[in-house]
Design a protein around this motif. Sequence first.
Motif, PDB file in Angstrom:
ATOM      1  N   ASN A  73       0.785  -1.228   0.000  1.00  0.00           N
ATOM      2  CA  ASN A  73       0.000   0.000   0.000  1.00  0.00           C
ATOM      3  C   ASN A  73       0.821   1.285   0.000  1.00  0.00           C
TER       4      ASN A  73
ATOM      5  N   ARG B 193      -8.145  -2.897   7.005  1.00  0.00           N
ATOM      6  CA  ARG B 193      -8.366  -1.949   5.912  1.00  0.00           C
ATOM      7  C   ARG B 193      -9.156  -0.726   6.405  1.00  0.00           C
TER       8      ARG B 193
ATOM      9  N   TYR C  26      -7.149   0.204  -1.393  1.00  0.00           N
ATOM     10  CA  TYR C  26      -6.068  -0.503  -0.709  1.00  0.00           C
ATOM     11  C   TYR C  26      -5.880  -1.874  -1.343  1.00  0.00           C
TER      12      TYR C  26
END
Length: 116
Positions: free
Chosen positions: A55, A90, A97
């Motif tokens: 990420n 998340r 993501y």
Amino acid sequence: MNFRYEINLNLPLYSDLNNIGNPVYIGNNGVGTRGAFVIKSGLDSFYAFEASCPNHAPNNCSTMAIDGQNVVCACEGYTYSLLSGQFLDRPSDGKRYYDLLFYNTTRSGNLVIISN
């Protein structure tokens, strides 16, 4: 960049991979971007994932660390499962993501081969 790396399950370095659920970090140059995490997921099956957090761009804190059957990114504390590759915490901020990058695994006798 393509890679292929052989893990010999007879070597003490990789003995944890003889038991289901025990991950190992492969930090060798040329294996993925920042190495790979490998975990035995079943009697004859293994998963391998990129060790750099998916990420953000690789940087000084993006190589993740093993925490049980998960890996954690030191940058933001993001946690990912090594049994599914899923991003576990998340954020719900509407941004996109990513889960862990999966590498191919093949077992041949006492060798586990990871590649992309």
